[in-house]
Scaffold this motif. Structure first.
Motif, PDB file in Angstrom:
ATOM      1  N   GLU A  65       0.688  -1.327  -0.110  1.00  0.00           N
ATOM      2  CA  GLU A  65       0.056   0.048   0.032  1.00  0.00           C
ATOM      3  C   GLU A  65       0.759   1.193  -0.077  1.00  0.00           C
ATOM      4  N   ASN A  66       1.916   1.281   0.850  1.00  0.00           N
ATOM      5  CA  ASN A  66       2.775   2.467   0.876  1.00  0.00           C
ATOM      6  C   ASN A  66       3.497   3.182  -0.548  1.00  0.00           C
ATOM      7  N   ALA A  67       3.554   1.879  -1.502  1.00  0.00           N
ATOM      8  CA  ALA A  67       4.181   2.269  -2.579  1.00  0.00           C
ATOM      9  C   ALA A  67       3.518   3.048  -3.641  1.00  0.00           C
ATOM     10  N   HIS A  68       2.335   3.417  -3.326  1.00  0.00           N
ATOM     11  CA  HIS A  68       1.455   4.133  -4.244  1.00  0.00           C
ATOM     12  C   HIS A  68       0.791   5.320  -3.356  1.00  0.00           C
ATOM     13  N   GLU A  95       3.749  -8.608   2.838  1.00  0.00           N
ATOM     14  CA  GLU A  95       3.040  -7.134   2.662  1.00  0.00           C
ATOM     15  C   GLU A  95       1.408  -7.615   1.994  1.00  0.00           C
ATOM     16  N   SER A  96       1.474  -8.839   1.983  1.00  0.00           N
ATOM     17  CA  SER A  96       0.113  -9.058   1.396  1.00  0.00           C
ATOM     18  C   SER A  96      -1.057  -8.608   2.372  1.00  0.00           C
ATOM     19  N   GLY A 136       4.781  -7.728   8.809  1.00  0.00           N
ATOM     20  CA  GLY A 136       5.249  -6.949   7.797  1.00  0.00           C
ATOM     21  C   GLY A 136       4.573  -6.213   6.809  1.00  0.00           C
ATOM     22  N   SER A 137       3.057  -6.328   6.886  1.00  0.00           N
ATOM     23  CA  SER A 137       2.150  -5.576   5.936  1.00  0.00           C
ATOM     24  C   SER A 137       1.995  -4.319   6.760  1.00  0.00           C
ATOM     25  N   SER A 138       1.587  -3.106   5.925  1.00  0.00           N
ATOM     26  CA  SER A 138       1.174  -1.789   6.642  1.00  0.00           C
ATOM     27  C   SER A 138       0.310  -1.150   5.862  1.00  0.00           C
ATOM     28  N   VAL A 139      -0.265  -0.281   6.235  1.00  0.00           N
ATOM     29  CA  VAL A 139      -1.038   0.711   5.414  1.00  0.00           C
ATOM     30  C   VAL A 139      -0.540   2.073   5.549  1.00  0.00           C
ATOM     31  N   ARG A 140      -0.900   2.996   4.518  1.00  0.00           N
ATOM     32  CA  ARG A 140      -0.486   4.507   4.810  1.00  0.00           C
ATOM     33  C   ARG A 140      -1.681   4.929   5.660  1.00  0.00           C
ATOM     34  N   TYR A 141      -1.032   6.012   6.053  1.00  0.00           N
ATOM     35  CA  TYR A 141      -2.108   6.710   7.074  1.00  0.00           C
ATOM     36  C   TYR A 141      -3.372   7.100   6.591  1.00  0.00           C
TER      37      TYR A 141
END
Length: 186
Positions: A65-68, A95-96, A136-141
């Motif tokens: 998610e943080n890649a975009h 990261e899935s 290891g997965s995350s989401v942007r704020y």
């Protein structure tokens, strides 16, 4: 930045909780949000249970998610059976993640197992989503553009959550008409 611990509360009446937390917009960790008759889900709702009950359900799997940061939302990378996804996140860091997968709508019998305290008006208990992410997965704020009251119940693993007061919203590089911002808080 001044970080403060979140209040841990239990035994609050609806009126007390509204006046002390909802109205002033103060986050709280509610120890008794799930009603006693539903407490068994805290151990019952695990990967094996979900695989047995809904393992063949197809899910859209999202990646990185943080890649975009310039996009409103990331597109799902692929689909797979829910049971296969649970095996994937149990096996190794990844990261899935699943985004807005409404297992409780797909399986209303599972939804009936969850009973929560109604501590304030406008709670989104009628729209329960389960979010899944591997280590290891995350989401942007993100934020809720409708300023709804959202409850997070962590059933497995550990999650780091940062909460910002609404009066700081103009400092967080929010995208207009969206629920994400541009800043990478990592």
């Amino acid at each position: 930045m001044h970080l403060k611990p979140v209040n841990i509360v239990s035994g609050y009446s609806r009126e007390q909780f509204t006046s002390e937390f909802v109205t002033p917009g103060i986050p709280a960790l509610i120890k008794d949000f799930i009603l006693p008759e539903s407490q068994e889900i805290l151990t019952k709702w695990n990967y094996d249970y979900f695989k047995k009950e809904a393992g063949d359900t197809l899910v859209a799997v999202h990646e990185k998610e943080n890649a975009h940061l310039d996009k409103a939302t990331s597109q799902a990378g692929n689909t797979m059976k829910f049971g296969d996804y649970l095996d994937l996140i149990a096996a190794a860091p990844t990261e899935s993640r699943l985004f807005l997968f409404n297992l409780l709508r797909e399986r209303p019998d599972i939804r009936k197992e969850l009973q929560v305290r109604k501590l304030a008006d406008n709670l989104l208990t009628w729209l329960p989503f389960l979010f899944f992410g591997g280590e290891g997965s995350s989401v942007r704020y993100h934020y809720d553009i409708d300023m709804s009251h959202v409850f997070l119940t962590q059933l497995h693993g550990v999650k780091r959550v940062w909460l910002f007061p609404n009066d700081q919203a103009n400092l967080l590089y929010r995208l207009p008409w969206n629920f994400h911002g541009l800043a990478d808080l990592r």
